[in-house]
Design a protein around this motif. Structure first.
Motif, PDB file in Angstrom:
ATOM      1  N   PRO A   3     157.957  92.570 114.811  1.00 44.46           N
ATOM      2  CA  PRO A   3     157.217  93.826 114.722  1.00 44.46           C
ATOM      3  C   PRO A   3     155.845  93.697 115.362  1.00 44.46           C
ATOM      4  O   PRO A   3     155.166  92.668 115.207  1.00 44.46           O
ATOM      5  CB  PRO A   3     157.095  94.066 113.208  1.00 44.46           C
ATOM      6  CG  PRO A   3     158.221  93.285 112.614  1.00 44.46           C
ATOM      7  CD  PRO A   3     158.387  92.081 113.489  1.00 44.46           C
ATOM      8  N   PRO A   4     155.403  94.714 116.104  1.00 43.26           N
ATOM      9  CA  PRO A   4     154.091  94.639 116.766  1.00 43.26           C
ATOM     10  C   PRO A   4     152.927  94.585 115.788  1.00 43.26           C
ATOM     11  O   PRO A   4     151.865  94.043 116.118  1.00 43.26           O
ATOM     12  CB  PRO A   4     154.051  95.899 117.623  1.00 43.26           C
ATOM     13  CG  PRO A   4     155.061  96.820 117.024  1.00 43.26           C
ATOM     14  CD  PRO A   4     156.116  95.954 116.430  1.00 43.26           C
ATOM     15  N   VAL A   7     154.857  94.616 109.049  1.00 44.00           N
ATOM     16  CA  VAL A   7     155.636  95.609 108.313  1.00 44.00           C
ATOM     17  C   VAL A   7     155.738  95.142 106.871  1.00 44.00           C
ATOM     18  O   VAL A   7     156.201  94.028 106.593  1.00 44.00           O
ATOM     19  CB  VAL A   7     157.032  95.793 108.921  1.00 44.00           C
ATOM     20  CG1 VAL A   7     157.885  96.705 108.038  1.00 44.00           C
ATOM     21  CG2 VAL A   7     156.923  96.373 110.319  1.00 44.00           C
ATOM     22  N   VAL A 126     162.588  99.529 111.430  1.00 47.81           N
ATOM     23  CA  VAL A 126     161.354  98.889 111.886  1.00 47.81           C
ATOM     24  C   VAL A 126     161.048  99.287 113.327  1.00 47.81           C
ATOM     25  O   VAL A 126     159.903  99.585 113.684  1.00 47.81           O
ATOM     26  CB  VAL A 126     161.451  97.364 111.741  1.00 47.81           C
ATOM     27  CG1 VAL A 126     160.280  96.670 112.431  1.00 47.81           C
ATOM     28  CG2 VAL A 126     161.499  96.977 110.270  1.00 47.81           C
ATOM     29  N   SER A 130     157.718 101.441 114.653  1.00 49.37           N
ATOM     30  CA  SER A 130     156.763 100.865 115.604  1.00 49.37           C
ATOM     31  C   SER A 130     156.446 101.793 116.764  1.00 49.37           C
ATOM     32  O   SER A 130     155.474 101.577 117.494  1.00 49.37           O
ATOM     33  CB  SER A 130     157.313  99.540 116.146  1.00 49.37           C
ATOM     34  OG  SER A 130     158.431  99.767 116.988  1.00 49.37           O
ATOM     35  N   GLN A 173     154.626 100.616 107.502  1.00 50.11           N
ATOM     36  CA  GLN A 173     153.950 100.084 108.678  1.00 50.11           C
ATOM     37  C   GLN A 173     152.695 100.902 108.947  1.00 50.11           C
ATOM     38  O   GLN A 173     152.788 102.115 109.106  1.00 50.11           O
ATOM     39  CB  GLN A 173     154.870 100.135 109.900  1.00 50.11           C
ATOM     40  CG  GLN A 173     154.248  99.491 111.128  1.00 50.11           C
ATOM     41  CD  GLN A 173     155.211  99.396 112.291  1.00 50.11           C
ATOM     42  OE1 GLN A 173     156.127  98.622 112.304  1.00 50.11           O
ATOM     43  NE2 GLN A 173     154.966 100.206 113.293  1.00 50.11           N
ATOM     44  N   PRO A 174     151.531 100.256 108.986  1.00 53.50           N
ATOM     45  CA  PRO A 174     151.304  98.836 108.736  1.00 53.50           C
ATOM     46  C   PRO A 174     151.439  98.503 107.248  1.00 53.50           C
ATOM     47  O   PRO A 174     151.426  99.389 106.403  1.00 53.50           O
ATOM     48  CB  PRO A 174     149.870  98.618 109.218  1.00 53.50           C
ATOM     49  CG  PRO A 174     149.216  99.944 109.018  1.00 53.50           C
ATOM     50  CD  PRO A 174     150.285 100.971 109.306  1.00 53.50           C
TER      51      PRO A 174
END
Length: 346
Positions: A3-4, A7, A126, A130, A173-174
């Motif tokens: 994940p960037p 999460v 997820v 994102s 997220q975040p």
């Protein structure tokens, strides 16, 4: 997949029915062979009595949302995964679950990837989160009911006995302070040529169960094994377990012998299958021990990996900063490995 941004797993829940079918009774009533029951190693399986699979999913979803303090109205996405009949034809159980929990502004999506459906739903959720800026929340549910006459929970498959259950995981997220787990990575790989194991020599049918009055994966697997033997599948299984574990560790920037890794959680398959097909390769790959938390439930269809997340939280199995690996696989075939971490204290 990494994940960037972190999460958070805000909550995870398993809903189990009250009914149980014991292995002792199943053997006595000749519903399963004594040797097969010993190899499976499940003393009992959860059995729904009246609750449909989507209704069980609603109960699990409400429990997870309540535990995570997340309102259903704030969900951006709802992914529901299943492998067996959900109670209606040409109908979306994902939309039913959203309707029942009051998630009227969410986008419901159905996932059918057989036993790896829960992992696939988590990965897709997820990925979708994102793509959007700001705080986003998603709900992943799974539910299956393996009742007769369409399914034999003890005899429809080799190496697995099937328990009725629903699961739910709330993703944020975040991540937020108080989330019990962080999803560090989730790696998936597939071997599509193995779809034949669940098709066998059967023609394409016009209606469900035209080829067999009951789901019988043993029958189609026997056809495949007569043609190919077991060794090609065993090699692919070993290779894919290696692939997803090493990929998940790489995506999470972890070494296989990192002392923060406390365990590798196995899918909820039969004891003999885990000992022969999973533990040997995992012991070569990772220094941490393997654990099996599925003895009392059996295989939960699409729900094994989400149920594992719930158990990690329920057992407080990870101290702050510690890491767990969760494995899963399903017909197709597809394999997944998730890496989760208990957040460190500020």
């Amino acid at each position: 997949m990494r994940p960037p941004v972190p999460v958070g797993i805000a909550a995870a829940a398993v809903w189990l029915p009250h009914g149980r079918d014991s292995a002792v009774c199943a053997v006595a009533e000749q519903r399963v062979e004594a040797r097969a029951a010993r190899d499976l190693g499940h003393p009992r399986l959860p059995v729904a009595d009246g609750e449909s699979a989507p209704e069980m999913a609603v109960l699990a979803a409400r429990s997870a949302l309540r535990s995570g303090g997340v309102p259903a109205a704030g969900l951006a996405l709802l992914c529901h995964a299943w492998m067996h009949y959900q109670g209606h034809d040409l109908w979306s159980p994902a939309h039913y679950i959203a309707h029942q929990i009051g998630a009227h502004d969410t986008v419901p999506v159905g996932i059918q990837q057989i036993c790896n459906g829960g992992a696939a739903a988590l990965e897709l959720a997820v990925a979708r989160l994102s793509l959007e800026p700001g705080e986003r929340r998603a709900l992943v549910t799974t539910a299956d009911r393996f009742g007769a006459p369409g399914f034999d929970r003890w005899r429809s498959d080799y190496g697995a006995a099937y328990g009725d259950a629903a699961t739910a995981v709330v993703l944020r997220q975040p991540a937020a302070a108080g989330d019990p787990l962080l999803l560090r990575s989730l790696h998936t790989a597939a071997a599509p040529h193995l779809e034949e194991m669940h098709r066998g020599a059967d023609p394409f049918a016009e209606l469900p169960r035209d080829n067999s009055p009951m789901v019988d994966m043993r029958r189609t697997k026997r056809v495949y094994l007569r043609e190919n033997g077991i060794e090609p599948f065993n090699k692919v299984n070993d290779d894919m377990i290696r692939h997803v574990v090493t990929g998940a560790l790489r995506d999470a920037d972890l070494a296989a012998d990192d002392p923060r890794i406390r365990f590798v959680l196995l899918p909820r398959l039969g004891r003999k299958t885990l000992e022969s097909a999973w533990n040997p390769v995992l012991r070569e790959l990772v220094a941490a021990p393997t654990v099996d938390w599925g003895r009392e439930t059996g295989h939960l269809g699409t729900g094994d990996l989400p149920a594992g997340l719930s158990e990690v939280v329920r057992r407080s199995a990870l101290a702050p900063g510690q890491i767990g690996l969760l494995l899963n696989a399903g017909a197709g075939f597809t394999w997944s490995c998730a890496v989760v971490e208990a957040p460190g204290r500020d």
